[in-house]
Motif scaffolding. Structure first.
Motif, mmCIF file in Angstrom:
data_model
loop_
_atom_site.group_PDB
_atom_site.id
_atom_site.type_symbol
_atom_site.label_atom_id
_atom_site.label_comp_id
_atom_site.label_asym_id
_atom_site.label_seq_id
_atom_site.Cartn_x
_atom_site.Cartn_y
_atom_site.Cartn_z
ATOM 1 N N HIS A 151 19.129 -9.506 11.357
ATOM 2 C CA HIS A 151 17.941 -8.612 10.604
ATOM 3 C C HIS A 151 17.546 -7.432 11.469
ATOM 4 C CE1 HIS A 151 16.013 -12.047 8.258
ATOM 5 N NE2 HIS A 151 17.268 -12.031 7.989
ATOM 6 N N CYS A 191 12.595 -8.291 15.030
ATOM 7 C CA CYS A 191 12.741 -9.527 14.592
ATOM 8 C C CYS A 191 14.147 -10.088 15.321
ATOM 9 C CB CYS A 191 13.039 -9.761 13.204
ATOM 10 S SG CYS A 191 13.990 -11.422 12.567
ATOM 11 N N MET A 221 15.172 -4.202 11.030
ATOM 12 C CA MET A 221 13.930 -5.100 11.370
ATOM 13 C C MET A 221 13.535 -4.868 12.882
ATOM 14 S SD MET A 221 12.744 -8.640 10.016
ATOM 15 C CE MET A 221 12.359 -8.558 8.157
ATOM 16 N N ILE A 276 16.128 -12.695 14.462
ATOM 17 C CA ILE A 276 17.090 -13.046 13.933
ATOM 18 C C ILE A 276 18.023 -11.845 13.768
ATOM 19 C CG2 ILE A 276 18.064 -13.353 11.466
ATOM 20 C CD1 ILE A 276 15.479 -14.527 10.872
ATOM 21 N N HIS A 299 10.272 -14.703 10.509
ATOM 22 C CA HIS A 299 10.822 -14.032 11.389
ATOM 23 C C HIS A 299 10.524 -14.338 12.670
ATOM 24 C CE1 HIS A 299 12.677 -11.950 7.919
ATOM 25 N NE2 HIS A 299 11.591 -12.029 7.529
HETATM 26 CU CU LIG Z 1 13.973 -11.442 10.789
#
Ligand SMILES: [Cu+2]
Length: 672
Positions: A645, A640, A650, A642, A571
């Motif tokens: 996510h 994170c 996250m 991403i 991540h």
């Molecule tokens: Cu992530």
């Protein structure tokens, strides 16, 4: 304060050329194939253009470039303001699809601004500012109203027409109408963001994008992202480092030619009208090999099934879709205007949502054969067969906008979502070169699965005046030294030249002082994790999904070492406001890989001591970074990068508190 003048930057802000249907397409240039005639199958000229420059209003005179308004010898606290109108609307356009060899019609949320090119609407204009300037962005959310879009679980993506704005990497206040991503701007709402760049703000490559929890990935993946460049002209001086911009010059004093390369992963899909399912093509084994849009379909991004993994699938939806990473809004563009022997500064910016890009430049073999009709494995094979010449190294001089103490030579430049890389690129001789996203080993990539290579574009390099360059490193060194010797004030020359001659050291241009052991006041721990046993999966930081009522409290003035870990998957850790310095990265065996990197994975090589705002955390590794909580107080986020996510939990709130004078912080929200 001594300054040198900034000239207009060649290569930036060039008007987009008319896209003529009669122009030779890339495929034909390579293969001399006959021109296709059908309108919807003939690729237009797809030369790589720069994203349009933001038309910013400055000091009541939009026509004058910023720097001509800066009087010679101006003090850094002079008041400057720049204003940009940014409107968010649905925009109908089309995107080249190598998989089908057709343009796909799409209708996506986008930033529209004065000057937005109608053919390339899914990349936002490049904002250029300078230290000490106030940037006002008048954001107008003109997306349609969405009734009852709220979700009882805030970590289920929702309310895709609500938004806000993040100035990624800027060292500005996170509160009020500054870089505040905790605001919600509903459809129909106008809001004026105001970024007061301090006079000591580092010059560098930053970017902007929406950041509302629940719709971030969907909006960024729609192309809502733009570069934000801070240009500086401060020379190094006793007790102060200078801006890299003053070093990266030609011997005649002009700035090195520049290119912004904004990488995006626009994950549009066409859906079956009856079932609402994404239209796909499957192979004999029943696996999805491509997303398809039939004639008359319009691609959209309207659901989070367009990100991440289909239940049970081994590869993620981006790879399944057959979509290509675009550069400055173009799929498979041709890089033009390159000249052998001419050093360019490439400002690379990963504005995609989840897939790692391993940027590599390799000479293309002679007579490579036609690319026409190739996609997927066939295109991969074409790259494997033809992109086999010598690698052209990239000399990275800054990461995440922050100058390195020493240029890092990279055969492969691993870019994770959110990363920026300023790299000096020079092609040794005329010819054609492949711009590829090289294959990556499983542990190095976000997918945690070996990634195929992908062709991102082809670069056509014209002959220069000199002979082919055998050794690029000494060539780059000599050119930079020549510029220093003609352009830098005499008292600075010897020191800077000696540093360049000592392995391309750039320490006179690093914006933040090193954080030594003695400066540390404490420690923070952070763990990313995904609970895959629950449906939907639960994305967590420190054992819990995003909860806006919780925060990690930090105290202004403290300097801490953070240990970042991941228990499942890799991540990219990103924190707003204050950047961090990489201290060490221990692999699962406890070896520090932040100097020499790892076999099969160069991404951590030479990261020790560098400053960043986003850093990939591999599963099972211990990543140590150090940071100062400086100047700014208030609540903001880490997460994170991403982005789906992040939308699913996250993310964590961080509060920087005013010290209470007794070793703690004052929690102003609970004091009266
Ligand atoms: Cu992530």
């Amino acid at each position: 304060m001594e300054r040198i003048s900034l000239d207009s930057i060649p290569g930036l802000g060039r008007a987009r050329r008319e896209r003529k249907a009669t122009a030779l397409p890339l495929l034909c240039l390579l293969a001399f194939a006959p021109l296709a005639t059908a309108q919807d199958t003939a690729p237009d000229e797809r030369d790589l253009d720069q994203p349009v420059m933001a038309r910013m209003l400055r000091s009541g005179d939009a026509a004058k470039p910023l720097l001509s308004l800066t009087p010679k010898g101006a003090q850094p606290l002079d008041t400057h303001e720049a204003q940009l109108d940014l409107r968010i609307v649905y925009t109908r356009s089309r995107i080249w699809n190598p998989e089908s060899q057709r343009y796909d019609e799409v209708n996506l949320r986008s930033y529209q601004s004065p000057g937005t090119h109608p053919d390339v609407p899914f990349v936002a204009p490049t904002i250029v500012t300078s230290p000490g300037e106030t940037v006002r962005i008048r954001l107008d959310n003109s997306l349609p109203e969405q009734k009852d879009c709220a979700h009882s679980d805030i970590n289920i993506p929702h309310c895709f027409n609500s938004t806000n704005l993040h100035s990624h990497g800027l060292w500005v206040s996170p509160t009020g109408n500054s870089d505040n991503v905790l605001l919600t701007l509903r459809p129909g709402v106008k809001f004026e963001y105001e970024y007061n760049l301090p006079a000591d703000h580092p010059a560098g490559t930053y970017w902007y994008h929406p950041h509302l929890h629940g719709s971030t990935a969907l909006q960024v993946s729609s192309g809502m992202a733009g570069a934000l460049l801070v240009r500086g002209n401060r020379l190094p001086a006793p007790g102060r480092t200078g801006d890299l911009d003053t070093l990266l010059r030609e011997p005649d004093g002009s700035a090195l030619p520049e290119r912004v390369l904004l990488f995006q992963q626009v994950a549009y899909a066409c859906r079956d009208k009856a079932t609402g399912k994404i239209k796909v093509r499957k192979n004999a084994a029943g696996e999805t090999v491509a997303w398809v849009c039939d004639p008359g379909d319009v691609g959209e991004i309207e659901g989070y099934d367009q990100f991440g993994f289909e239940p049970g699938a081994k590869i993620d939806t981006w790879v399944q879709s057959g979509r290509h990473t675009s550069i400055n809004g173009d799929v498979l563009p041709t890089f033009t205007g390159l000249v052998a022997g001419r050093i360019e500064r490439w400002r690379l910016l990963h504005a995609g949502v989840r897939d790692t890009i391993n940027l590599q430049l390799r000479e293309l073999r002679a007579n490579p054969g036609s690319l026409e009709g190739l996609s997927g494995t066939a295109l991969d094979n074409w790259v494997a067969r033809n992109c086999t010449g010598p690698v052209v190294p990239q000399f990275e001089v800054a990461a995440d906008g922050l100058s390195h103490a020493r240029a890092i030579e990279k055969a492969e430049n691993v870019l994770q979502p959110g990363y920026r890389s300023d790299a000096l690129v020079v092609f040794p001789k005329a010819g054609q070169y492949c711009v590829i996203d090289a294959a990556a080993p499983a542990s190095a990539s976000i997918l945690n699965a070996a990634e195929d290579r992908q062709l991102l574009g082809v670069a056509t390099v014209a002959a220069g005046s000199g002979a082919p360059i055998a050794q690029l490193r000494p060539y780059v060194t000599d050119r930079l030294v020549a510029a220093v010797e003609t352009q830098m004030p005499t008292d600075l020359r010897a020191g800077i030249v000696a540093a360049l001659r000592d392995g391309l050291r750039l320490d006179a241009f690093v914006p933040h002082p090193d954080i030594g052991d003695g400066e540390l006041t404490g420690k923070q721990d952070l763990v990313f994790n995904i609970d895959g046993s629950r449906i939907p999966n639960v994305y967590m930081v420190d054992g819990y999904p995003y909860d806006p009522s919780k925060s990690r409290d930090l105290i202004l003035g403290n300097v801490e070492e953070w240990e970042l870990r991941s228990e499942l998957g890799g991540h990219p850790f990103h924190i707003h406001v204050n950047p961090f310095q990489v201290s060490r990265i221990l692999d699962p065996q406890g070896q520090d890989v932040s100097v020499s990197g790892e076999k099969n994975d160069p991404q951590y090589a030479n990261t020790k001591g560098t400053w960043k705002d986003t850093l990939f955390v591999k599963k099972g590794y211990r990543v140590f970074v150090r940071t100062r909580y400086q100047r700014y107080i208030g609540e903001y986020v880490l997460h994170c990068h991403i982005l789906e996510h992040e939308d699913q939990g996250m993310m964590q709130n961080v509060r920087v508190l005013v010290p209470d004078g007794k070793g703690g912080g004052i929690d102003s929200s609970r004091h009266h």
